[in-house]
Enzyme design. Structure first.
Site, PDB file in Angstrom:
ATOM      1  N   HIS A  12      -1.344   1.343  -4.422  1.00  0.00           N
ATOM      2  CA  HIS A  12      -1.733   2.755  -4.235  1.00  0.00           C
ATOM      3  C   HIS A  12      -0.848   3.693  -5.040  1.00  0.00           C
ATOM      4  CE1 HIS A  12      -3.910   1.819  -0.174  1.00  0.00           C
ATOM      5  NE2 HIS A  12      -4.585   1.392  -1.232  1.00  0.00           N
ATOM      6  N   ASP A  26       6.273   4.608  -1.286  1.00  0.00           N
ATOM      7  CA  ASP A  26       7.734   4.810  -1.300  1.00  0.00           C
ATOM      8  C   ASP A  26       8.382   3.674  -2.108  1.00  0.00           C
ATOM      9  OD1 ASP A  26       7.500   3.600   2.020  1.00  0.00           O
ATOM     10  OD2 ASP A  26       8.434   2.473   0.393  1.00  0.00           O
ATOM     11  N   GLN A  50       0.845  -1.191   0.000  1.00  0.00           N
ATOM     12  CA  GLN A  50       0.000   0.000   0.000  1.00  0.00           C
ATOM     13  C   GLN A  50       0.885   1.247   0.000  1.00  0.00           C
ATOM     14  OE1 GLN A  50      -3.648  -0.654   2.810  1.00  0.00           O
ATOM     15  NE2 GLN A  50      -1.974  -1.860   3.647  1.00  0.00           N
TER      16      GLN A  50
END
Ligand code: APR
Length: 253
Positions: A124, A109, A106
């Protein structure tokens, strides 16, 4: 792949045998010890913003500068963060399990990739990717989006973060669902279980017969749904679990 035999020895109840297929879901908690704040621990504020107030198409339409600055600041902060032992452990897991492991994150980064993982689905989206609101092309971010760099494909200066905002469709759901229905072990790491559809993955995997494991700092909203729960910092519990998984699989090969 025949379901694991009842007698299969395992780690804390996790049954492994050669070819066992794993799906690992990660959330902000796996990056917390790299210095990347989570969403719901420090009162859910990012740079003084509630994520819900900046991570929406409506916020971008209303105040694009604030949204672009918010993601430029997060991208800058992540560049100074390093993968931690939990990210590195998942890369070791992939080195042994190969295509039998899928990491679904999710997180936006790139710490999984910088930690060595290759098979990662960013459901995401990604901080380091941009999407053109004129032609739809996705591209790597090469300059702060607040500077309105041109789209590499159409040249328009209308790039937005290639991040899935509240109300938008997450990426890769078909592939994720396929992997959940086929996996033998599902592991959730560092996620509160506050946001769907990720919060429901454990139920999909369990219904398909997978053994489910939660590795998290503390009890989450979905802890009761797991077969096996290990609470502690990701940098401790994830390498421990991975070492046991690798040892168990190696012993069976
Ligand atoms: N080690 C392990 N787990 C940790 C650590 C740590 N060092 N620190 C925090 N955690 C756990 C918390 O206990 C919590 O359960 O990580 C979880 C973080 O939860 P959230 O902040 O809600 O993050 P996440 O679950 O990833 O949020 C899901 O919500 O805001 C949206 O799109 C955003 O992807 C995000 C989604």
């Amino acid at each position: 792949m025949p379901p694991p035999e009842a007698g299969d020895a395992g780690i804390g109840g996790t049954r492994f045998n050669g070819g066992m297929r794993l799906v690992v879901l990660t959330g902000a908690g796996i990056s917390a010890e790299s210095g990347v704040p989570t969403f719901r621990d420090a009162g859910g504020l990012w740079d003084g913003h509630r994520v819900e107030d900046v991570a929406t198409p409506e916020a971008f339409a209303r105040d694009p500068e604030t949204v672009l600055r918010f993601y430029d600041a997060r991208r800058h902060a992540v560049a100074f963060a390093d993968p931690n032992p939990a990210h590195l452990a998942l890369a070791r897991l992939e080195a042994v399990f190969g295509e039998d492991l899928l990491v679904v994150t999710q997180n936006i980064d790139d710490l999984h990739e910088r930690g060595g993982s290759r098979r990662v689905v960013h459901m995401h989206g990604e901080l380091l990717r941009a999407r053109c609101t004129a032609c739809g092309a996705a591209s790597s971010v090469t300059a702060p989006l607040i500077e309105r760099p041109p789209c590499p494909r159409c040249g328009e200066r209308m790039l937005r973060p290639d991040v899935v905002w509240f109300g938008e469709m997450p990426y890769g759901l078909e592939a994720i669902d396929e992997a959940l229905l086929a996996c033998d072990v599902f592991v959730a790491i560092g996620t509160s279980g506050a946001v769907h559809p990720a919060a429901g993955f454990v139920m999909t995997a369990a219904a398909a017969g997978a053994h489910t494991v939660e590795l998290n700092l503390a009890a989450s909203e979905i802890t009761p749904l797991f077969d096996e729960v290990r609470h502690g910092p990701a940098t401790i519990v994830v390498p421990q679990w991975v070492d046991e998984a690798i040892a168990t699989r190696s012993a069976r090969e």
